[in-house]
Design a protein around this motif. Structure first.
Motif, PDB file in Angstrom:
ATOM      1  N   ARG A 152       0.800  -1.217   0.000  1.00 45.98           N
ATOM      2  CA  ARG A 152       0.000   0.000   0.000  1.00 45.98           C
ATOM      3  C   ARG A 152       0.830   1.263   0.000  1.00 45.98           C
ATOM      4  N   TYR A 153       2.117   1.105   0.345  1.00 43.40           N
ATOM      5  CA  TYR A 153       2.988   2.289   0.433  1.00 43.40           C
ATOM      6  C   TYR A 153       4.079   2.193  -0.605  1.00 43.40           C
ATOM      7  N   PRO A 154       4.542   3.345  -1.085  1.00 35.46           N
ATOM      8  CA  PRO A 154       5.511   3.283  -2.173  1.00 35.46           C
ATOM      9  C   PRO A 154       6.788   2.606  -1.750  1.00 35.46           C
ATOM     10  N   ALA A 155       7.388   1.888  -2.712  1.00 36.20           N
ATOM     11  CA  ALA A 155       8.644   1.197  -2.454  1.00 36.20           C
ATOM     12  C   ALA A 155       9.800   2.145  -2.690  1.00 36.20           C
ATOM     13  N   ALA A 156      10.885   1.898  -1.954  1.00 38.90           N
ATOM     14  CA  ALA A 156      12.124   2.628  -2.229  1.00 38.90           C
ATOM     15  C   ALA A 156      12.995   1.718  -3.059  1.00 38.90           C
ATOM     16  N   LYS A 157      13.655   2.285  -4.060  1.00 37.28           N
ATOM     17  CA  LYS A 157      14.490   1.432  -4.919  1.00 37.28           C
ATOM     18  C   LYS A 157      15.942   1.841  -4.802  1.00 37.28           C
ATOM     19  N   ARG A 158      16.829   0.854  -4.765  1.00 37.33           N
ATOM     20  CA  ARG A 158      18.248   1.105  -4.828  1.00 37.33           C
ATOM     21  C   ARG A 158      18.873   0.109  -5.770  1.00 37.33           C
ATOM     22  N   ASP A 159      19.824   0.597  -6.536  1.00 39.97           N
ATOM     23  CA  ASP A 159      20.556  -0.327  -7.399  1.00 39.97           C
ATOM     24  C   ASP A 159      21.957  -0.482  -6.851  1.00 39.97           C
ATOM     25  N   LEU A 160      22.439  -1.703  -6.787  1.00 37.96           N
ATOM     26  CA  LEU A 160      23.800  -1.964  -6.326  1.00 37.96           C
ATOM     27  C   LEU A 160      24.493  -2.846  -7.341  1.00 37.96           C
ATOM     28  N   ALA A 161      25.748  -2.599  -7.588  1.00 41.32           N
ATOM     29  CA  ALA A 161      26.502  -3.489  -8.461  1.00 41.32           C
ATOM     30  C   ALA A 161      27.658  -4.076  -7.691  1.00 41.32           C
ATOM     31  N   PHE A 162      27.896  -5.364  -7.899  1.00 40.06           N
ATOM     32  CA  PHE A 162      28.986  -6.048  -7.213  1.00 40.06           C
ATOM     33  C   PHE A 162      29.888  -6.688  -8.218  1.00 40.06           C
ATOM     34  N   ILE A 163      31.176  -6.737  -7.848  1.00 40.94           N
ATOM     35  CA  ILE A 163      32.105  -7.502  -8.672  1.00 40.94           C
ATOM     36  C   ILE A 163      32.368  -8.802  -7.941  1.00 40.94           C
ATOM     37  N   LEU A 164      32.149  -9.866  -8.649  1.00 36.43           N
ATOM     38  CA  LEU A 164      32.225 -11.177  -8.019  1.00 36.43           C
ATOM     39  C   LEU A 164      33.191 -12.074  -8.747  1.00 36.43           C
ATOM     40  N   ASP A 165      33.639 -13.062  -8.019  1.00 34.26           N
ATOM     41  CA  ASP A 165      34.419 -14.125  -8.602  1.00 34.26           C
ATOM     42  C   ASP A 165      33.493 -15.022  -9.424  1.00 34.26           C
ATOM     43  N   ASP A 166      33.988 -15.576 -10.536  1.00 34.90           N
ATOM     44  CA  ASP A 166      33.184 -16.501 -11.354  1.00 34.90           C
ATOM     45  C   ASP A 166      32.604 -17.654 -10.558  1.00 34.90           C
ATOM     46  N   SER A 167      33.335 -18.046  -9.494  1.00 36.42           N
ATOM     47  CA  SER A 167      32.855 -19.210  -8.738  1.00 36.42           C
ATOM     48  C   SER A 167      31.664 -18.884  -7.844  1.00 36.42           C
ATOM     49  N   THR A 168      31.337 -17.609  -7.729  1.00 35.90           N
ATOM     50  CA  THR A 168      30.173 -17.255  -6.902  1.00 35.90           C
ATOM     51  C   THR A 168      28.937 -17.205  -7.785  1.00 35.90           C
TER      52      THR A 168
ATOM     53  N   ARG B  31      36.273 -12.810 -13.300  1.00 38.38           N
ATOM     54  CA  ARG B  31      35.307 -12.111 -12.441  1.00 38.38           C
ATOM     55  C   ARG B  31      34.179 -11.555 -13.296  1.00 38.38           C
ATOM     56  N   TYR B  32      33.109 -11.184 -12.651  1.00 38.31           N
ATOM     57  CA  TYR B  32      32.025 -10.559 -13.390  1.00 38.31           C
ATOM     58  C   TYR B  32      31.331  -9.538 -12.503  1.00 38.31           C
ATOM     59  N   SER B  33      30.646  -8.623 -13.152  1.00 40.24           N
ATOM     60  CA  SER B  33      29.919  -7.600 -12.404  1.00 40.24           C
ATOM     61  C   SER B  33      28.422  -7.901 -12.503  1.00 40.24           C
ATOM     62  N   LEU B  34      27.763  -7.891 -11.379  1.00 38.77           N
ATOM     63  CA  LEU B  34      26.328  -8.175 -11.348  1.00 38.77           C
ATOM     64  C   LEU B  34      25.610  -7.000 -10.704  1.00 38.77           C
ATOM     65  N   ALA B  35      24.656  -6.421 -11.438  1.00 31.01           N
ATOM     66  CA  ALA B  35      23.900  -5.297 -10.866  1.00 31.01           C
ATOM     67  C   ALA B  35      22.596  -5.820 -10.313  1.00 31.01           C
ATOM     68  N   LEU B  36      22.284  -5.409  -9.107  1.00 29.47           N
ATOM     69  CA  LEU B  36      21.059  -5.873  -8.441  1.00 29.47           C
ATOM     70  C   LEU B  36      20.109  -4.709  -8.215  1.00 29.47           C
ATOM     71  N   ALA B  37      18.832  -4.939  -8.488  1.00 29.76           N
ATOM     72  CA  ALA B  37      17.814  -3.926  -8.163  1.00 29.76           C
ATOM     73  C   ALA B  37      17.162  -4.353  -6.865  1.00 29.76           C
ATOM     74  N   LEU B  38      17.313  -3.527  -5.857  1.00 29.87           N
ATOM     75  CA  LEU B  38      16.707  -3.838  -4.563  1.00 29.87           C
ATOM     76  C   LEU B  38      15.443  -2.998  -4.387  1.00 29.87           C
ATOM     77  N   ARG B  39      14.407  -3.604  -3.870  1.00 32.87           N
ATOM     78  CA  ARG B  39      13.190  -2.858  -3.556  1.00 32.87           C
ATOM     79  C   ARG B  39      12.900  -3.025  -2.077  1.00 32.87           C
ATOM     80  N   PHE B  40      12.591  -1.891  -1.459  1.00 27.42           N
ATOM     81  CA  PHE B  40      12.304  -1.905  -0.012  1.00 27.42           C
ATOM     82  C   PHE B  40      10.881  -1.412   0.200  1.00 27.42           C
ATOM     83  N   VAL B  41      10.154  -2.094   1.037  1.00 30.02           N
ATOM     84  CA  VAL B  41       8.785  -1.646   1.287  1.00 30.02           C
ATOM     85  C   VAL B  41       8.389  -2.020   2.720  1.00 30.02           C
ATOM     86  N   HIS B  42       7.581  -1.152   3.316  1.00 27.37           N
ATOM     87  CA  HIS B  42       7.064  -1.462   4.657  1.00 27.37           C
ATOM     88  C   HIS B  42       5.545  -1.555   4.557  1.00 27.37           C
ATOM     89  N   PRO B  43       4.922  -2.539   5.182  1.00 25.91           N
ATOM     90  CA  PRO B  43       3.468  -2.700   5.029  1.00 25.91           C
ATOM     91  C   PRO B  43       2.651  -1.540   5.607  1.00 25.91           C
TER      92      PRO B  43
END
Lengths: 330, 683
Positions: free
Chosen positions: B589-605, B640-652
């Motif tokens: 019911r309430y707007p979500a907050a969005k954050r984008d984060l990018a990580f550099i990871l090892d291929d084995s992850t 290695r590779y870079s993975l960008a994640l879209a995070l959404r935060f919301v409170h009920p």
């Protein structure tokens, strides 16, 4: 500077900045700073409270006018930035970019239709194994030991004497063994016969058989059921015709034909009849108390008539061009 | 069975045209497969006689059908005998040693015939029409009577029956017999032999012997009219591979009472056409006379079974014309003629009446009554959803055949495949143990015709021989899907080939519609899989199949050039876990907050691992973490590779403060660093 003067100065400065805005993002940032909840105009308007009451009406009026003018200016800038629409007209004759569409196999959709129609007429669906024993496939159906259908040339036997069922009738036998009448079931499924593949035969094919056992079931009810089924399957008035025939498990036995809408030939469909009393005895029911009708229906045959398919082998090739032309939805 | 119109008309008036008569036959149970027009308005019918009607393997039997259909009298052929004074029992004797295999044997004798007398033209023509050639007048008569009355006869040269005693016995194992076709047959024991004392002179019911038949030199004729047991005749015919007009009729059931009439008819014709002296009487060995069956029948029953009453007078007439003897008023006692072995119960009589009455008179009664459990089984519901999901993902359903070659089957299972004992061919000698061989065959079929982009699925059974877990051959149930080739086929879209993620996408849709969750575990034991992608598929924790890239070796076998991705699942596991009613989710019911984060990871992850750690660390207010960009390249470094994640935060219950979200992000970044040494790139 008086508040009204500050308001006018703010308006002038904002309009100058607005003129220099080149894209939507910059516009939003400016709008936020100038007209936003914590923006400059809001800050200025909050000072209305401390203006001497005599000056308040002018200050308030100025503030509102400034705000209206600025909002109009922002709106105009916004549509100017959107720019004239692209001049190029869409070429709608290019192939459309459809998401891929899949299809259910025509045998499955035909079988599904038949099952749904019969279910609506009160038939429950019964299933059974493909690998059967001689009792359920032949003996219980009053088929004598030397009947040609039992020959190795016609039926696939397995090493231990079992066989691949040659019709779905064994399922009906199993239902009658496990349930007291009244019984009204259909048995759809795959059957297997040792027929070399040609335009009208396959060594494995699909059937849907029906069985209704109750007190006083009549042959007229058989005709009515098949007629209703045909009309729903072929979506229009269908004539049905019975020709006397012989099967070990029905007496009287008939073969039945349909004449479908738009056609003038009688098309041979399959066999039907009243359940032979010997079959009732084989499964432990009293033939004096119960009568029943049974019918078979070859699904490939129905699909071939419905869709105008001339060669039954099409169904097994699974050529995607064929499937796309006749595949269905459920 | 063939019969000409003119021959039928000897027995019954039939002024109707051939087409109308053909219709009448067909719609009363004797289908006319063809009509050949002959000179003089005559016609030759070819009948398809069902196995339960041996009486229709004769012209008289067919004429009897017309007599019932048109309610006209049936005529009898001429059987008057002009006998001499000599009693035939002084000429020959008959001894039946086993009356189970030969319940009746009738012999008549005609002496001094002119076997060279010409067979009259009308008889020769009639024989020719039904495919029999003229041999000599005596043999021709026996063939003629067989077609006319349906009863096979045999004529012996009496002088070749040295002992003048016909002994009917069963063969001993190993006995040999030379038949009229000049072939020598080795007998297994149990076959019926007609013997001259000890010496076999005919194979009863099947074929006469080479030396004892009637030739043009024959003077004295013994005419045999017998009744042989159907199963024995069938066994003999099958074992020796000898099928004759005679054996076919005895197999289906000849008429033990009619044997006498046939004997008289043949004697009458032979005497008339070839002269000689007809000895008086017959030697009729009939140790246990067979009497007609009598059935108790209520004429009301016909109406009860059919659904519409049938006039009793009509029933009586029809049964009478068909040769049934009807007595009684309320309950009838119906005597069944011995040429109708197929009739023994009241339902059989109902069928006789109904087929003449004609089913066109049967109304279509559409009333639906009785109890009707109409619940869909869970399997049906699950399969419906499977099809819906896959069709919606652009998959085409294939239905393959079940027979494959041993070689193909063994690619896909450890155990011996289930084989059929007389396959149609080597390529079709065993039953598929899974859907893989036939699904791949469908793919190959299409690839060979130029299709590159394929999305196929199949629902079906795999077949297995008995094993420790199963006392009998058993079936497994599966759903399989296959994707290969360009993902899209459109001028405006890239033409990259489908890969594992496309297959996983289809599985994901399948899971959603089935109301389950799939999880995957790398499994290098999957058969015929390429190492780059081979996983077990688990549904709610239960193993339900595998998904893999097909090894290049197997792909080559099926002529598939692009990488092929397949999933092979167990239908029953899917059905067991499927949830058909989904729980609603309340949108926030309430707007979500969005954050984008990018990580550099090892291929084995694995990406999923990072997502899991980030989400957990970010806490309850983190509603979702979705990878939206993956980058490999110079900037990121080798391995290695870079993975960008879209995070959404919301409170009920409220809108989140920036500070809360910032804190959650910090926790996530720290956790990623600790767990994977993942460095954070700001966006």
């Amino acid at each position: 500077m008086s508040l009204p003067d500050e308001l006018i100065a703010f308006e002038k400065a904002t309009l100058e900045e607005l003129a220099g805005v080149a894209n939507a993002t910059a516009l939003e940032h400016l709008r936020h700073r100038a007209l936003g909840r914590k923006g400059r105009l809001a800050e200025l308007m909050s000072r209305l409270r401390v203006v001497p009451s005599g000056d308040r009406p002018l200050a308030g009026k100025t503030a509102n006018e400034v705000r209206e003018r600025l909002e109009a200016a922002f709106a105009e800038k916004e549509s100017a930035l959107a720019g004239p629409r692209a001049e190029r007209v869409v070429d709608h004759t290019l192939p459309p970019r459809a998401l891929p569409q899949g299809f259910v196999h025509p045998i499955v959709s035909t079988l599904y239709d038949a099952v749904e129609i019969l279910r609506g007429m009160g038939f429950a669906v019964a299933t059974g194994p493909d690998v059967e024993d001689e009792f359920h496939n032949f003996d219980a159906l009053n088929t004598p030991p030397d009947h040609p259908a039992r020959a190795e040339s016609d039926t696939f036997y397995l090493d231990d004497g079992r066989l691949l069922r040659t019709h779905t009738s064994p399922v009906q036998v199993r239902v009658l063994e496990s349930q007291k009448p009244p019984v009204r079931v259909i048995a759809p499924g795959r059957c297997f016969r040792r027929d070399a593949p040609d335009a009208t035969h396959l060594p494995d094919f699909f059937q849907c058989e029906g069985l209704y056992v109750d007190r006083g079931v009549t042959m007229a009810e058989l005709k009515g059921t098949l007629t209703a089924l045909a009309e729903a399957l072929f979506d229009g008035k269908v004539e049905i015709r019975f020709r006397p025939h012989f099967f070990p498990f029905t007496e009287p036995s008939v073969e039945y034909d349909f004449r479908v809408p738009g056609g003038d030939e009688w098309l041979e469909i399959s066999g039907a009849g009243m359940v032979d009393p010997e079959v009732f005895r084989a499964v432990g029911h009293d033939p004096d108390e119960w009568t029943g009708f049974a019918f078979g229906m070859g699904i490939e045959r129905i699909a071939m008539i419905r869709h105008g398919i001339a060669d039954i082998r099409r169904f097994r090739e699974n050529d995607v061009r064929f499937l796309a032309s006749v595949g269905g939805a459920l | 069975m063939k019969a000409s119109l003119s021959w039928l008309r000897d027995f019954v008036d039939a002024g109707e045209g051939a087409d109308e008569l053909a219709r009448a036959f067909t719609f009363s149970g004797t289908e006319v497969e063809g009509i050949e027009r002959l000179d003089g308005g005559d016609a030759l019918f070819t009948f398809e006689v069902t196995p339960n009607r041996p009486d229709c393997l004769s012209v008289r039997g067919l004429a009897r059908e017309l007599s019932a259909l048109y309610d006209r009298p049936l005529r009898e052929p001429e059987t008057t005998l002009d006998e001499c004074d000599y009693d035939v029992r002084s000429s020959v004797a008959v001894a039946i040693e086993d009356d189970r295999v030969c319940p009746r044997y009738i012999a008549r004798v005609i002496r001094g015939v002119r076997a060279t007398a010409p067979t009259p033209l009308w008889m020769r023509k009639r024989l020719e029409l039904v495919g029999m050639r003229s041999i000599n007048v005596v043999v021709d008569v026996t063939n003629y009577v067989m077609i006319e009355l349906g009863h096979p006869l045999h004529a012996f040269d009496l002088t070749k029956i040295e002992t003048r005693e016909i002994v009917v016995r069963t063969a001993r194992a190993g006995e040999r017999f030379v038949a009229l076709d000049e072939a020598e047959y080795k007998l297994a024991g149990g076959e019926v032999l007609i013997c001259d004392g000890e010496r076999p002179v005919a194979l009863g019911g099947v074929m006469g012997g080479l030396d004892s038949g009637v030739s043009e030199r024959t003077l004295d004729v013994l005419v045999e009219s017998a009744y042989f047991d159907p199963p024995t005749t069938r066994r003999t015919s099958k074992r020796l591979g000898l099928s004759t007009e005679s054996s076919r009729r005895f197999e289906r059931g000849a008429d033990p009472i009619g044997a006498e009439f046939a004997s008289r008819r043949a004697a009458h014709l032979i005497h008339k056409l070839a002269g000689g002296k007809l000895e008086r009487g017959s030697v009729d060995a009939f140790p246990r006379p067979i009497k007609p069956k009598v059935i108790a029948y209520h004429p009301k029953r016909a109406g009860e079974l059919l659904g519409v009453p049938i006039d009793e007078a009509f029933q009586r007439r029809v049964l009478g014309r068909l040769g049934f003897d009807v007595n009684g008023d309320d309950t009838w006692l119906v005597a069944v003629p011995t040429y109708r072995p197929d009739v023994s119960r009241d339902v059989d009589l109902i069928e006789e009446v109904a087929r003449v009455w004609n089913y066109d008179n049967l109304p279509a009664d559409r009333a639906v009554r009785g109890p009707a459990p109409v619940v869909l089984s869970r399997v049906e519901r699950a399969l419906r959803r499977v099809r819906q999901a896959l069709v919606g993902q652009g998959y085409f359903e294939c239905v393959g055949g079940v027979y494959v070659s041993r070689e193909e089957a063994s690619l896909w299972c450890d155990h011996e495949p289930l084989s059929v004992s007389r396959p149609l061919s080597e390529d079709l000698s065993v039953l598929r143990p899974s859907l893989m061989p036939t699904l791949l065959a469908s793919a190959a079929y299409n690839a060979n015709r130029g299709a590159r982009s394929l999305r196929l699925f199949e629902v079906g059974h795999g077949y297995h021989p008995k094993d420790e877990g199963h006392a009998a051959p058993w079936e497994s149930h599966h759903v399989a899907l296959l994707v290969t080739g360009p993902r899209f086929d459109n001028w405006s879209l890239p033409s990259e080939d489908a890969d594992a993620h496309d297959l996983l996408g289809a599985l994901d849709s399948l899971a959603v519609i089935l109301g389950v969750e799939f999880s995957y575990r790398r499994d290098e034991g999957v058969r015929n899989a390429d190492r780059s992608f081979c996983v077990s598929v688990l549904v709610d924790g239960e193993r339900a199949g595998e998904a893999f890239r097909l090894s290049s070796e197997v792909s080559r076998k099926y002529d598939l050039d692009c990488p092929v991705y397949v999933a092979h699942l167990d239908r029953d596991a899917l059905e067991r876990r499927a949830r058909f009613i989904r729980r609603a989710a309340d949108p926030p019911r309430y707007p979500a907050a969005k954050r984008d984060l990018a990580f550099i990871l090892d291929d084995s992850t694995a990406a999923g691992e990072l997502v899991r750690v980030v989400k957990q660390a970010a806490g309850e207010i983190c509603a979702s973490v979705v990878p939206f960009d993956l980058y490999r390249g110079g900037q990121v470094g080798e391995g290695r590779y870079s993975l960008a994640l879209a995070l959404r935060f919301v409170h009920p219950d409220r809108t989140l403060e920036d500070a809360e979200v910032d804190e959650a992000v910090k926790r996530a970044v720290d956790a990623a660093a600790v767990e994977f040494g993942a460095t954070w790139r700001s966006q």
